[in-house]
Enzyme design. Structure first.
Site, PDB file in Angstrom:
ATOM      1  NE  ARG A 170      -3.862   0.654   1.982  1.00  0.00           N
ATOM      2  CZ  ARG A 170      -5.096   0.849   2.474  1.00  0.00           C
ATOM      3  NH1 ARG A 170      -5.304   1.756   3.418  1.00  0.00           N
ATOM      4  NH2 ARG A 170      -6.106   0.147   2.032  1.00  0.00           N
ATOM      5  CG  HIS A 195      -8.533   0.068  -2.719  1.00  0.00           C
ATOM      6  ND1 HIS A 195      -7.760  -1.004  -2.308  1.00  0.00           N
ATOM      7  CD2 HIS A 195      -9.186   0.499  -1.602  1.00  0.00           C
ATOM      8  CE1 HIS A 195      -7.938  -1.199  -1.017  1.00  0.00           C
ATOM      9  NE2 HIS A 195      -8.793  -0.311  -0.564  1.00  0.00           N
ATOM     10  CD  GLN A 201     -13.166  -1.798  -0.472  1.00  0.00           C
ATOM     11  OE1 GLN A 201     -12.373  -1.666   0.437  1.00  0.00           O
ATOM     12  NE2 GLN A 201     -14.373  -2.333  -0.295  1.00  0.00           N
ATOM     13  NE  ARG A 243     -10.423  -5.222   1.064  1.00  0.00           N
ATOM     14  CZ  ARG A 243      -9.620  -4.197   1.385  1.00  0.00           C
ATOM     15  NH1 ARG A 243     -10.119  -3.103   1.908  1.00  0.00           N
ATOM     16  NH2 ARG A 243      -8.319  -4.261   1.126  1.00  0.00           N
TER      17      ARG A 243
END
Ligand code: CP
Ligand code: NVA
Length: 290
Positions: free
Chosen positions: A100, A127, A130, A277
């Site tokens: 990240r 992302h 996600q 997730r």
């Protein structure tokens, strides 16, 4: 060459659908994959995280592996060691590297030199982890992705782009509604609509994200002013299809991009999204390490 997961499109449509099937299996049987037994996974965080860190760390342990959570400022990367050398060294110790960071080029550079899969755990552009959980939540709630329309209202940011790219790959009709200056580029593949009310018409899910992403703090005041008409509240959700659900990647700012009654109400699947997730990322790790 290892297979990487940088934008999410690397999976292809068939790979994506197979991953969602597997994620549903793993949700029903959390110990069902021991693909990481005696293996290590580096999780490198240059930016804050609650969900991504906890879901990856817990997921790796559930798969029999060992997560190494590495803070960017504790690595020699913060003192000028190159992403290339970092990737070469980490590849000698771990089975996969999650990253990240702000600059998407850093993730690409790590992937260019790593001998193990690199997973994008968020950059300012993408992302994709996600988006996997978002699609899993839609699959779980509606039973299928066929014929679904998802409307994203707000900043045309990393989350919007990943929904457009990965949702589009999965066959979801993605509509993105943003004000001038905050629009997603047409190349991401979503239908772009100015008016949020028009965007949500016929949508099965309405999605919000923060108005001020990590790294955008300097323009917070302008963003809040421009994005104010793009709040996900009960009135906007009423204009979507019957039975439409509200989604948000979190963290949320109730009263800003989403109203508290929607965030904590009966029409949201936001807390399922946060749980999903872990299940989606376990299926991803299994697929990349096959
Ligand atoms: N949605 C998400 O990525 O949350 P975190 O920033 O807490 O990881
Ligand atoms: N768009 C947000 C997502 C946080 C999970 C950000 O980049 O800060």
């Amino acid at each position: 060459m290892p297979e990487h997961f940088l934008t999410g499109t690397e999976l292809g449509a068939d790979g994506l659908h197979a991953l969602l099937d597997r994620a549903l299996e793993l949700k029903a049987d959390p110990a069902g994959s021991q693909a990481l037994r005696s293996r290590h996974v580096a999780l490198l965080f240059d930016k804050p995280s609650t969900r991504t860190r906890v879901s990856f760390e817990a997921g790796v342990v559930e798969m029999g592996g060992h997560p190494l959570v590495l803070r960017g400022e504790e690595l020699q990367l913060s003192r000028g060691e190159s992403p290339r050398d970092t990737a070469l060294v980490l590849s000698r110790h771990v089975a996969a590297i999650g990253v990240r960071t702000g600059d998407h080029a850093v993730v690409e550079e790590l992937a260019g030199s790593a001998d193990v899969p690199v997973i994008n755990m968020l950059t300012a552009r993408h992302h994709p982890c996600q988006a996997l959980a978002d699609l899993l939540t839609l699959r779980e709630h509606f039973g299928t992705l066929d014929g679904l329309r998802l409307a994203y209202v707000g900043d045309g940011n990393n989350v919007a782009r990943s929904l457009a790219l990965v949702g589009g790959l999965a066959g979801v009709d993605v509509v993105v509604s943003s004000p001038s200056g905050y629009r997603l580029e047409p190349e991401a593949g979503a239908r772009l609509v100015d008016d949020p009310g028009e965007a949500v018409a016929g949508a099965h899910a309405v999605y919000a994200d923060v108005w001020v992403s990590m790294g955008d703090e300097d323009t917070a005041r302008e963003r809040r002013a421009a994005l104010a008409p793009y709040r996900l509240d009960g009135a906007l959700l009423d204009r979507a299809a019957d039975g439409a659900i509200a989604l948000h990647c979190l963290p949320a700012h109730p009263g800003e991009e989403i109203s508290a009654d929607v965030l904590y109400g009966s029409r949201q699947r936001i807390w399922d999204q946060a749980e999903n997730r872990r299940h989606a990322q376990k299926a991803l790790l299994e697929a990349l390490l096959r």
